[in-house]
Write a protein that holds these residues in place. Sequence first.
Motif, PDB file in Angstrom:
ATOM      1  N   TYR A  42       3.189  -5.219   5.777  1.00 37.26           N
ATOM      2  CA  TYR A  42       4.578  -5.146   5.294  1.00 37.26           C
ATOM      3  C   TYR A  42       4.687  -5.596   3.846  1.00 37.26           C
ATOM      4  N   SER A  43       3.965  -6.658   3.483  1.00 38.59           N
ATOM      5  CA  SER A  43       4.029  -7.151   2.108  1.00 38.59           C
ATOM      6  C   SER A  43       2.890  -6.616   1.237  1.00 38.59           C
ATOM      7  N   LYS A  44       1.767  -6.224   1.859  1.00 36.46           N
ATOM      8  CA  LYS A  44       0.592  -5.816   1.078  1.00 36.46           C
ATOM      9  C   LYS A  44       0.541  -4.330   0.762  1.00 36.46           C
ATOM     10  N   TRP A  45       0.977  -3.499   1.693  1.00 40.71           N
ATOM     11  CA  TRP A  45       0.724  -2.065   1.559  1.00 40.71           C
ATOM     12  C   TRP A  45       1.676  -1.410   0.567  1.00 40.71           C
ATOM     13  N   ASN A  46       1.123  -1.026  -0.556  1.00 40.99           N
ATOM     14  CA  ASN A  46       1.812  -0.181  -1.525  1.00 40.99           C
ATOM     15  C   ASN A  46       0.740   0.672  -2.204  1.00 40.99           C
ATOM     16  N   LEU A  47       1.137   1.528  -3.116  1.00 41.87           N
ATOM     17  CA  LEU A  47       0.173   2.446  -3.737  1.00 41.87           C
ATOM     18  C   LEU A  47      -0.889   1.695  -4.534  1.00 41.87           C
ATOM     19  N   ASP A  48      -0.487   0.609  -5.204  1.00 45.40           N
ATOM     20  CA  ASP A  48      -1.464  -0.164  -5.986  1.00 45.40           C
ATOM     21  C   ASP A  48      -2.527  -0.772  -5.077  1.00 45.40           C
ATOM     22  N   MET A  50      -3.503   0.408  -2.154  1.00 50.68           N
ATOM     23  CA  MET A  50      -4.363   1.487  -1.678  1.00 50.68           C
ATOM     24  C   MET A  50      -5.376   1.892  -2.751  1.00 50.68           C
ATOM     25  N   LYS A  51      -4.934   1.874  -3.991  1.00 48.74           N
ATOM     26  CA  LYS A  51      -5.855   2.186  -5.094  1.00 48.74           C
ATOM     27  C   LYS A  51      -6.953   1.119  -5.189  1.00 48.74           C
ATOM     28  N   GLU A  52      -6.556  -0.137  -4.995  1.00 47.76           N
ATOM     29  CA  GLU A  52      -7.511  -1.245  -5.093  1.00 47.76           C
ATOM     30  C   GLU A  52      -8.539  -1.208  -3.962  1.00 47.76           C
ATOM     31  N   ILE A  53      -8.062  -0.946  -2.733  1.00 50.71           N
ATOM     32  CA  ILE A  53      -8.958  -1.064  -1.576  1.00 50.71           C
ATOM     33  C   ILE A  53      -9.719   0.222  -1.270  1.00 50.71           C
ATOM     34  N   ALA A  54      -9.168   1.371  -1.710  1.00 51.28           N
ATOM     35  CA  ALA A  54      -9.797   2.650  -1.352  1.00 51.28           C
ATOM     36  C   ALA A  54      -9.971   3.570  -2.562  1.00 51.28           C
ATOM     37  N   GLY A  55      -9.850   3.014  -3.768  1.00 51.12           N
ATOM     38  CA  GLY A  55      -9.896   3.836  -4.976  1.00 51.12           C
ATOM     39  C   GLY A  55     -11.175   4.633  -5.139  1.00 51.12           C
ATOM     40  N   HIS A  56     -12.278   4.143  -4.573  1.00 50.75           N
ATOM     41  CA  HIS A  56     -13.570   4.818  -4.725  1.00 50.75           C
ATOM     42  C   HIS A  56     -13.738   5.981  -3.754  1.00 50.75           C
ATOM     43  N   LYS A  57     -12.848   6.089  -2.771  1.00 50.77           N
ATOM     44  CA  LYS A  57     -12.972   7.124  -1.750  1.00 50.77           C
ATOM     45  C   LYS A  57     -12.528   8.487  -2.295  1.00 50.77           C
ATOM     46  N   THR A  58     -13.257   9.539  -1.912  1.00 50.71           N
ATOM     47  CA  THR A  58     -12.813  10.901  -2.205  1.00 50.71           C
ATOM     48  C   THR A  58     -11.914  11.348  -1.068  1.00 50.71           C
ATOM     49  N   VAL A  59     -10.698  11.806  -1.408  1.00 49.08           N
ATOM     50  CA  VAL A  59      -9.707  12.128  -0.379  1.00 49.08           C
ATOM     51  C   VAL A  59      -9.396  13.623  -0.375  1.00 49.08           C
ATOM     52  N   PRO A  60      -9.115  14.194   0.811  1.00 48.80           N
ATOM     53  CA  PRO A  60      -8.729  15.610   0.919  1.00 48.80           C
ATOM     54  C   PRO A  60      -7.253  15.778   0.587  1.00 48.80           C
ATOM     55  N   LEU A  61      -6.920  16.799  -0.188  1.00 53.41           N
ATOM     56  CA  LEU A  61      -5.545  17.027  -0.616  1.00 53.41           C
ATOM     57  C   LEU A  61      -5.056  18.393  -0.133  1.00 53.41           C
ATOM     58  N   TYR A  62      -3.759  18.438   0.190  1.00 51.65           N
ATOM     59  CA  TYR A  62      -3.138  19.658   0.695  1.00 51.65           C
ATOM     60  C   TYR A  62      -1.849  19.883  -0.080  1.00 51.65           C
ATOM     61  N   ASP A  63      -1.492  21.151  -0.290  1.00 48.87           N
ATOM     62  CA  ASP A  63      -0.219  21.440  -0.955  1.00 48.87           C
ATOM     63  C   ASP A  63       0.611  22.369  -0.067  1.00 48.87           C
ATOM     64  N   ASP A  64       1.628  23.016  -0.651  1.00 54.18           N
ATOM     65  CA  ASP A  64       2.543  23.807   0.174  1.00 54.18           C
ATOM     66  C   ASP A  64       2.262  25.301   0.086  1.00 54.18           C
ATOM     67  N   ARG A  65       1.028  25.683  -0.263  1.00 55.64           N
ATOM     68  CA  ARG A  65       0.708  27.117  -0.300  1.00 55.64           C
ATOM     69  C   ARG A  65       0.758  27.694   1.117  1.00 55.64           C
ATOM     70  N   SER A  83      -8.234   6.659  -6.418  1.00 53.59           N
ATOM     71  CA  SER A  83      -7.683   5.993  -7.613  1.00 53.59           C
ATOM     72  C   SER A  83      -6.990   7.010  -8.520  1.00 53.59           C
ATOM     73  N   ASP A  84      -7.596   8.187  -8.698  1.00 51.98           N
ATOM     74  CA  ASP A  84      -6.989   9.227  -9.531  1.00 51.98           C
ATOM     75  C   ASP A  84      -5.746   9.806  -8.872  1.00 51.98           C
ATOM     76  N   TYR A  85      -5.796   9.908  -7.543  1.00 45.13           N
ATOM     77  CA  TYR A  85      -4.645  10.453  -6.825  1.00 45.13           C
ATOM     78  C   TYR A  85      -3.436   9.520  -6.930  1.00 45.13           C
ATOM     79  N   VAL A  86      -3.659   8.213  -6.774  1.00 45.11           N
ATOM     80  CA  VAL A  86      -2.548   7.260  -6.905  1.00 45.11           C
ATOM     81  C   VAL A  86      -1.978   7.318  -8.326  1.00 45.11           C
ATOM     82  N   ASP A  87      -2.850   7.408  -9.325  1.00 43.75           N
ATOM     83  CA  ASP A  87      -2.379   7.536 -10.706  1.00 43.75           C
ATOM     84  C   ASP A  87      -1.504   8.782 -10.863  1.00 43.75           C
ATOM     85  N   LEU A  88      -1.928   9.879 -10.249  1.00 39.65           N
ATOM     86  CA  LEU A  88      -1.151  11.128 -10.310  1.00 39.65           C
ATOM     87  C   LEU A  88       0.216  10.949  -9.658  1.00 39.65           C
TER      88      LEU A  88
END
Length: 289
Positions: A42-48, A50-65, A83-88
């Motif tokens: 509740y107090s820890k989980w935010n985008l920053d 997630m970037k800190e704890i999982a920034g090195h992970k490669t994540v699958p992305l989906y759009d609305d095509r 990390s790049d995704y959170v920045d985006l």
Amino acid sequence: MGLNLEQIPRVKTISKADFITHYFKPQKPVVIERFIEDWPAYSKWNLDYMKEIAGHKTVPLYDDRPVDYKDGFNEAHATMKMSDYVDLLKREPTKFRIFLWNILKEVPELQKDFSYPDFGLRLMKGLPMLFFGGKDSYTFMHYDIDLANIFHFHFEGKKQCILFDQNQNKHLYKIPHSLITREDINFADPDFDKWPALKNAKGWICDLNHGEVLYMPEGYWHYMRYITPGFSMSLRAIARNPKNLMKALYNVFIMRNYDNVMRRLQGQKWIDRKNQKAITNTNRYLGSD
């Protein structure tokens, strides 16, 4: 005029007995506002975080095509470092979303930040899934293949949720042999001249804020739009209604495989035929209510 949507009931907290009586048994949705304030998440989980704890992970992305016959089941449209995704997400609106990202598999330490609540249903503890989205990104209107009971916990920002139960199928331009409606329908602002049957559909709506949990009953259709960048976690419990359980088994073992075979055999013609059939089937019911 918009869709015929009722605000989803909201409670601060709820007991197991009241949840079972007022929401699970009648299969009605509810937003619980202050259920997880004792979770570290509740107090820890935010985008920053997630970037800190999982920034090195490669994540699958989906759009609305739109669905393409060449796409595999849940095949990603792109990949990126977390990390790049959170920045985006924080920099600009983007259609790219993450969905069905398994915490236990990808970032096991995150499971220390939450517990499995006792709602009187047996939650599937191997399947805590995260979903991320940027401002104004959205999911197509769909329901889950297993017709599970879903508890959807939201973190950071705000997202809009529109729900319909399975009784509304005949109004929603459902695509045959699939779990989605026509992808060119904008459920946030539908064109009733193009999709007149939607005027007959009765559903539910809410905005979810940080720390709130939405209960979605078995097989409920859901459309999710991120009003601001954020993410959510879903915990699920198997369908208890025998009819829904049979539908889930059919979807997993027959419908999905049949659809994949037809895509291979007929290619885009199969997709186009299903899209047209969605209109034909729905128009058959227009004016019959």
